[in-house]
Design an enzyme around this catalytic site. Structure first.
Site, PDB file in Angstrom:
ATOM      1  N   HIS A 230      42.327  32.946  39.073  1.00  0.00           N
ATOM      2  CA  HIS A 230      40.900  32.892  39.757  1.00  0.00           C
ATOM      3  C   HIS A 230      40.666  33.807  40.928  1.00  0.00           C
ATOM      4  O   HIS A 230      41.789  34.175  41.226  1.00  0.00           O
ATOM      5  CB  HIS A 230      40.394  31.231  39.717  1.00  0.00           C
ATOM      6  CG  HIS A 230      41.019  30.708  40.915  1.00  0.00           C
ATOM      7  ND1 HIS A 230      42.350  29.979  40.819  1.00  0.00           N
ATOM      8  CD2 HIS A 230      40.611  30.291  41.915  1.00  0.00           C
ATOM      9  CE1 HIS A 230      42.612  29.358  41.695  1.00  0.00           C
ATOM     10  NE2 HIS A 230      41.751  29.581  42.664  1.00  0.00           N
TER      11      HIS A 230
ATOM     12  N   ASP B 133      42.936  23.298  44.301  1.00  0.00           N
ATOM     13  CA  ASP B 133      43.689  24.123  43.334  1.00  0.00           C
ATOM     14  C   ASP B 133      44.966  23.313  43.100  1.00  0.00           C
ATOM     15  O   ASP B 133      45.475  23.059  41.962  1.00  0.00           O
ATOM     16  CB  ASP B 133      43.933  25.449  43.796  1.00  0.00           C
ATOM     17  CG  ASP B 133      42.884  26.314  43.971  1.00  0.00           C
ATOM     18  OD1 ASP B 133      41.941  26.291  43.080  1.00  0.00           O
ATOM     19  OD2 ASP B 133      42.818  27.361  44.813  1.00  0.00           O
TER      20      ASP B 133
ATOM     21  N   GLU C  43      33.027  32.897  42.458  1.00  0.00           N
ATOM     22  CA  GLU C  43      34.389  32.879  42.276  1.00  0.00           C
ATOM     23  C   GLU C  43      34.290  33.055  40.477  1.00  0.00           C
ATOM     24  O   GLU C  43      33.516  32.817  39.989  1.00  0.00           O
ATOM     25  CB  GLU C  43      34.991  31.477  42.494  1.00  0.00           C
ATOM     26  CG  GLU C  43      35.275  31.355  43.948  1.00  0.00           C
ATOM     27  CD  GLU C  43      36.389  30.282  44.250  1.00  0.00           C
ATOM     28  OE1 GLU C  43      36.988  29.776  43.253  1.00  0.00           O
ATOM     29  OE2 GLU C  43      36.546  29.999  45.453  1.00  0.00           O
TER      30      GLU C  43
ATOM     31  N   HIS D 127      39.191  34.392  44.899  1.00  0.00           N
ATOM     32  CA  HIS D 127      38.861  33.531  46.165  1.00  0.00           C
ATOM     33  C   HIS D 127      38.221  34.554  46.921  1.00  0.00           C
ATOM     34  O   HIS D 127      38.716  35.604  47.199  1.00  0.00           O
ATOM     35  CB  HIS D 127      40.104  32.979  46.973  1.00  0.00           C
ATOM     36  CG  HIS D 127      40.690  31.799  46.593  1.00  0.00           C
ATOM     37  ND1 HIS D 127      41.610  30.929  47.389  1.00  0.00           N
ATOM     38  CD2 HIS D 127      40.308  30.789  45.505  1.00  0.00           C
ATOM     39  CE1 HIS D 127      41.875  29.749  46.694  1.00  0.00           C
ATOM     40  NE2 HIS D 127      40.899  29.763  45.763  1.00  0.00           N
TER      41      HIS D 127
HETATM   42 ZN   LIG Z   1      41.202  28.338  44.139  1.00  0.00          ZN
END
Ligand SMILES: [Zn+2]
Length: 169
Positions: free
Chosen positions: A111, A124, A43, A113
């Site tokens: 971000h 999150d 990630e 995934h």
């Molecule tokens: Zn996340």
């Protein structure tokens, strides 16, 4: 009903309280390289930097993303997790804020995934609620195939239409 989406070179969408959001295409292109398309990619994440724009005193407030931060080796990244630990993220936001005479500011975070159609995790949402209280933030998750994007208005999340590159105008 979802707001109408206009896709030109940049991503443009209407915000729930009026105004619009613009994310320039070059930013999306740059961040797209972090999509977790193969199983070894961890990630990734970073921040958005941008400005608020108001056409008239009582007009709606628009948001324009103009810059961003990318991950560094100092961040903590794994296949199913990313934690911003490097100080460069906040440093870049502060520098932009100072150099622009306080015009540019922190405007959210992105971000990745490892799922084709991403959705925020419970972690999150808990982090956003904890860290973004009272702030306005654009929240974006880059999935393997498509994206999830939303606005946080200080207390709740409103999802915005997904970014689909070939979406008709
Ligand atoms: Zn996340």
């Amino acid at each position: 009903m979802l707001p109408k989406t206009v896709m030109t070179d940049d991503f443009v969408t209407h915000l729930p309280k009026g105004g619009y959001l613009v994310i320039p295409s070059h930013i999306l292109d740059t961040l797209s390289k972090y999509r977790q398309r193969n199983s070894s990619q961890p990630e990734s994440g970073g921040t958005f930097i941008g400005c608020f724009r108001q056409g008239s005193d009582d007009g709606p407030i628009s948001i324009e993303i103009v810059s961003y931060t990318e991950p560094s080796k100092m961040d903590s990244a794994s296949r199913y997790g990313f934690v911003r630990k490097s100080k460069h993220h906040i440093q870049k936001v502060l520098n932009a804020w100072k150099r622009s005479g306080r015009g540019l500011t922190y405007l959210g975070e992105w971000h990745t995934h490892p799922e084709s159609k991403p959705n925020p995790s419970i972690v999150d949402i808990a982090n956003w609620k904890k860290n973004l209280k009272g702030k306005t933030a654009i929240l974006m998750i880059f999935g393997m195939e498509s994206d999830w994007i939303a606005i946080w208005d200080g207390s709740e999340i409103t999802e915005l239409p997904p970014l689909i590159p070939d979406q008709p105008i």
